[in-house]
Structures are given as structure tokens and as C-alpha cells.
Design an enzyme around this catalytic site. Structure first.
Site, short mmCIF file in Angstrom:
data_model
loop_
_atom_site.label_atom_id
_atom_site.label_comp_id
_atom_site.label_asym_id
_atom_site.label_seq_id
_atom_site.Cartn_x
_atom_site.Cartn_y
_atom_site.Cartn_z
N SER A 1 17.66 -1.34 -21.85
CA SER A 1 17.29 -2.38 -22.81
C SER A 1 17.75 -1.97 -24.22
O SER A 1 18.84 -1.41 -24.37
CB SER A 1 15.77 -2.60 -22.73
OG SER A 1 15.36 -3.68 -23.51
N LYS B 1 16.39 -9.01 -24.53
CA LYS B 1 15.87 -7.67 -24.22
C LYS B 1 14.35 -7.67 -24.11
O LYS B 1 13.77 -6.88 -23.35
CB LYS B 1 16.35 -6.66 -25.28
CG LYS B 1 17.86 -6.38 -25.23
CD LYS B 1 18.34 -5.91 -23.86
CE LYS B 1 19.75 -5.33 -23.91
NZ LYS B 1 20.28 -5.01 -22.57
#
Ligand code: COA
Length: 314
Positions: free
Chosen positions: A173, A191
Site C-alpha cells: 500500500s 490505498k
């Protein structure tokens, strides 16, 4: 090209800890993910990396295989994480050729700098599709195999696992959505979704022995990500002003990966491991800051001078 070990994994891990294990990685030809996979292969794993570009993916697979004599590394190109059926066939082929899937790295991602004025609905959707849907597609395609591995490698946290670890997934991420960042609306939203997905997998699949975690890299040098996010030139000035005073290395992300997949990471589940030298605590010094806030946004100008800039319509 074979890489010296100190470029992709530290010396603290025992050789062979991932022997007879298989890692399946999306975005595996990229700079960060290839280092993660290379470290696991060095420590005994076989691997299957997938990507959109066939030539780049196959070349990277052959390169990663140099990390350990006898390593088997499949490079499956023409696989787009946005297409569940092509991802499923890749996962099935990995199992057929390598015998299973013990670890998954959901690493495929899309990124570019653009203000909302420059960001079409389709541009926003493209990143959401690659990052969020692509990660979900990865979970769907690999979870049955990960569950098989989890059953075989369940641990009570006391007895050293005779056959090592398995049944683990890591999502790659970012940190930008913790504080928000100009020119990154699409990526921040995506994300945040990836993090939420990782937590959902932990909650639903944890009882079956799966661990699901996130690695959130900060600014990592010599990566395509940073070529897309920063104009910063010389390595001497990169990362000045960050708490750790420098950009990170792909090896530092690979080491975090080894930790989470190893016997040392058994009880870490639903967690976000930030590997950023403290950068997110000082967002004003992060990548993209050379586009002066708020003047740059008020200009509605397109970003220039970074990789992945908006192409003019023909
Ligand atoms: N600024 C604004 N819009 C952009 C852009 C930019 N820099 N780059 C692409 N877009 C837009 C395109 O114009 C298009 O929108 P439109 O149809 O309204 O014109 C939309 O994004 C999709 O672009 P396209 O190139 O058709 O999509 P793709 O699926 O081939 O590529 C991207 C996906 C856009 C995410 C591309 O950047 C990519 O492939 N990235 C993968 C590699 C990467 O980002 N690595 C770093 C990870 S940290």
C-alpha cells in the site's frame, strides 16, 4: 542480471526458511515487488510473478531465479489484475507448475501525479480498478490455495513449525492517505481501500489460519514509483528533511516482507507495517512537494517532469 545479496535482503535471515514454499506476486516485475520476491527466492522459495508486459515479466523472472541455484521462477505476462479470469488462470498455472501457493504479495498498482482538474473519471477509475479491484481479484484467485497452505502450516506460537509457515498475504500500500496529499486523490482513495481489504481478509480468514497484512512503503529510491512522484534529482539530496534523512531501499521493504512471512511474524495479523523512515509524520517533506501548494493547484496545470505524465489525445 544477478544482484549482490546486500541489495535485496539483509544477512539476519536463515537460508532455507522458505524452502518448498511458493510465492505468487502481482506486479512482480516492478522494482519493489521484484526485490520482495528475490529475497524470498534467495531464502528458499519458488515464485510466480505476473504482470501486463510479457517481455518485462519473463525477463524479471529469469533474473530473480539467479538469486538461488535451482530456484524455479515463473514469469507470466499478459496478465492484468483487472481481469479476474486471467488472474485465475495465472494462479491455477502457478499451482500446476510449482505445486501450490503459500504466500501472496498483492503488489500491482497504478500511480501518477494529477490534480482533480487533470484527473478524468476514467483516470480515477483506472487506479481504483488496478489497486482495489485488482487486489480483490488477487484474493479471490489465490485464497483457496492459501487456505490449503494455512491448514498445513498452522502454528500455536510455541512449537517451531516443522514445515515452515504458509497461508499469508501481504498487500503493498502507501502512506499518503494517512494525512492526504495534493495530486494524489485517486491513489489516496485506492490505498485506503487496499488497507480496508487487508483488514477484511484478516477478520474473515484469520480463523482459518490466514494472516493478512499491509506493507506501506515510504519514498524508496531507484523505483518506478519515485520516478512518477518526484522530480528530485541527485541521490545526495533525496530524503533530506525526512526523519531518517534519506529515501529507503528496496531491500528494506524486502526485509519487512521476510519478517511477515516468517516464523517471526506468526501473530501479526491485520496490521500495517509502515517502512518509510518516519516520512509520513512529516508529509510536507515528502515526494511531490516540489509542486508548490497551493499555487500549483490553483494554476490547474498538468504535472510535468515526472514519469507517467498525462499523454495528449491524438
Ligand atoms: N494524468 C492524468 N491522467 C492520466 C495520467 C496522468 N499522468 N496518466 C494516465 N491518465 C489517464 C488517461 O488519460 C486515461 O483517462 P482518459 O480515458 O479520461 O483520457 C486514464 O488515465 C487511463 O489511462 P490509460 O493509459 O488508458 O490506462 P492504462 O490502464 O493503460 O494505465 C495507469 C494505467 C494510468 C495507472 C498507468 O499509469 C499505469 O499503467 N501504471 C502502472 C505502473 C505504475 O503506475 N507504477 C507505479 C506504481 S507506484
Amino acid at each position: 542480471m544477478p544482484l549482490p545479496k546486500n541489495e535485496y535482503v539483509s544477512n539476519v535471515w536463515k537460508d532455507g526458511i522458505f524452502a518448498n514454499k511458493v510465492v505468487f506476486c502481482t506486479g512482480g516485475a516492478g522494482t519493489i515487488c521484484s526485490a520482495q520476491v528475490r529475497a524470498l527466492v534467495h531464502l528458499g522459495a519458488d515464485a510466480c510473478i505476473i504482470g501486463r508486459n510479457a517481455e518485462k515479466t519473463e525477463r524479471m523472472a529469469a533474473d530473480i531465479a539467479t538469486a538461488r541455484p535451482g530456484a524455479r521462477v515463473l514469469g507470466l505476462g499478459d496478465v492484468d489484475v483487472r481481469k479476474p479470469e486471467s488472474l485465475q488462470s495465472a494462479a491455477d498455472r502457478c499451482v500446476k507448475e510449482l505445486g501450490g501457493i503459500d504466500f501472496v504479495i498483492a503488489g500491482a498498482a497504478g500511480n501518477f501525479l494529477a490534480s482533480m482538474a487533470q484527473l478524468s473519471t476514467n483516470a480515477f477509475k483506472s487506479v481504483m480498478d488496478i489497486d482495489v479491484l485488482g487486489s480483490y481479484n488477487t484474493v479471490k484467485a489465490t485464497m483457496p490455495y492459501l487456505l490449503e497452505s494455512a491448514v498445513k502450516h498452522r502454528t500455536d506460537g510455541k512449537t517451531p513449525p516443522a514445515n515452515g509457515t504458509g497461508g499469508r498475504i501481504i498487500f503493498v500500500s502507501a502512506t499518503i492517505h494517512y494525512t492526504g496529499a495534493p495530486l494524489q486523490t485517486h491513489v489516496s482513495v485506492a490505498k485506503a481501500g487496499v488497507d480496508a481489504l487487508a483488514h477484511a481478509v484478516c477478520i474473515e480468514q484469520g480463523p482459518r489460519g490466514i494472516t493478512s497484512n499491509v506493507i506501506a512503503p515510504g519514498p524508496i529510491g531507484s523505483t518506478e514509483g519515485m520516478q512518477r512522484l518526484s522530480r528530485a534529482g541527485s541521490t545526495a539530496t533525496q530524503g533530506k528533511g525526512l526523519p531518517s534523512g534519506r529515501w529507503g531501499t528496496v531491500k528494506e521493504i524486502a526485509d519487512a516482507t521476510v519478517f511477515l512471512f516468517s516464523d517471526a511474524g506468526n501473530y501479526v495479523n491485520g496490521e500495517i507495517l509502515v517502512v518509510d523512515g518516519g516520512a509520513w509524520h512529516m508529509p510536507s517533506t515528502g515526494p511531490g512537494q516540489e509542486f508548490q501548494y497551493p499555487d500549483f493547484l490553483l494554476s490547474d496545470a498538468a504535472v510535468t517532469g515526472v514519469k507517467g505524465g498525462k499523454k495528449a489525445k491524438l
